[in-house]
Design an enzyme around this catalytic site. Sequence first.
Site, short mmCIF file in Angstrom:
data_model
loop_
_atom_site.label_atom_id
_atom_site.label_comp_id
_atom_site.label_asym_id
_atom_site.label_seq_id
_atom_site.Cartn_x
_atom_site.Cartn_y
_atom_site.Cartn_z
N LYS A 9 0.84 -1.20 0.00
CA LYS A 9 0.00 0.00 0.00
C LYS A 9 0.88 1.25 0.00
O LYS A 9 1.91 1.30 0.69
CB LYS A 9 -0.88 -0.05 1.25
CG LYS A 9 -1.89 1.06 1.43
CD LYS A 9 -2.68 0.77 2.70
CE LYS A 9 -3.76 1.80 2.96
NZ LYS A 9 -4.54 1.47 4.19
N SER A 14 -9.25 1.44 3.31
CA SER A 14 -8.49 2.33 2.44
C SER A 14 -7.43 1.58 1.63
O SER A 14 -6.82 2.15 0.76
CB SER A 14 -7.79 3.38 3.31
OG SER A 14 -6.88 2.76 4.22
N SER A 26 -9.50 -1.03 7.47
CA SER A 26 -8.91 -0.86 6.14
C SER A 26 -8.08 -2.02 5.64
O SER A 26 -7.69 -2.03 4.48
CB SER A 26 -8.06 0.42 6.11
OG SER A 26 -8.88 1.54 6.30
#
Length: 466
Positions: free
Chosen positions: A82, A155, A179
């Site tokens: 990420k 996210s 997330s």
Amino acid sequence: MADDELWSAPFTTLSPQIQSGALSPIDLTELMMERIARHDAGLHSYITVASDHARERARKADAEIRAGRYRGPLHGIPMAVKDVFYTTEIKTGLGSSIYDDWQAPYESTATQRLNDAGAVMLGKLTATEGVYAQHHPTITEPINPFGAAHWTGNSSSGSGVAVTSGLAYATLGSDTGGSIRLPSSCCGLVGIKPTWGRVSRHGVMALAESLDHVGPMARSARDAAVLLGLIAGADPADPTASPLPVPDYLDGIEDGIVGLTIGIDWAFLRARANDEVLASIEGVVKTLEGLGARFVAVEFPNPDAILYGWHTQCAVEAAIAHRDTFPSRRAEYGPRLAALLDRGAEITGLELGDALKSRRAFNGGVALMFAEIDLFLVPALPVAGPTLEYMASLGPDPDGILAVGPFNAPFDVCGYPTITTPCGATSKGIPMALQLVGKPFAEALLCRAAHAYQSATSWHNRRPTL
């Protein structure tokens, strides 16, 4: 092994072949690069593809392994992380245009540990702005490969899309209110939100430091267990990282769950989950009982106060995390994160104190509940395969974000570890997932229980048709 089997395999099934020389990290990396080039223009899971870097790392891994210097099960495995993890050799954008020309000053502890294990880093995966609830207006939102009309989960949105689509074998995400678990659920993956402090947050963009967790997203419980074992542990650069020894999470993973006591609060579930989700959890209970687990009724502490308290604390801590650039660069922020930061600046000491008081009371209630059980079962999401239209209808925060997080945010608040694994599919083929919660530092037990469930089911093997 044919390419269509190779791209979708859990990496722990490939590691022995890499170690023996039957499979080359170079070939695996080229397969991933070819798939990224072919598919990601329509999926938008990557924000940065580091082709040259990945090929260099693959050649290095191949040479080391041929020379007998095999580092372990991640050696030569192509993966990505990420885009909130600091990486010095790959651009770090942190989900915002503010960092277009920014260079990470050091490597995050988690990615350094992956590098030390010999992983091949393919690039950085799309994340929401400030690891909150919405992508920055300049960034294209990833597409759920199981159905473009459906949410990817935030996210760690790009992380979920890339791993399930065969554009990386595994990833790391961060989790403040769900997330890791939300995209794992929406994209059919295994996600572990460890105990708070089990994994160092050094070099990971903060949303709310007292709620932030770092953990793996992968295709199987075994894969996730290996990743967690590599990144967990004490870190001098992060004084909140636990100094407790890190166990071998694969040790005992095959031991099954006979005699395990699992709590369930059907009233809590029925008040918040829809019928399709409840039906999937009923199926999970039957499967786990068939494997020897014992279910008992428990009463989960009412989370309503701490769900709103979560938003209060998140807003205040996010405002602290962004004070160097907000409000001085307000025009460069997206509307939803800006609203959170504005709220954080307005919250009074009394409001924050009330939220912290509720948090302490809730955490005590969770500890009392766990005195009677080994694990606790809840869904990963209250809605089966939420659509983008549904997500857009939820309204402003805190109601909007908490509508999809009643089974997630409470465990960020108390810091207990959870594992999410697929347990079904909607009528439109969108993955559904269960979530098991354990006592602090019970990640090994969570991996064992999830692996037992996966040994009796095949939901975790489903992959989208691209």
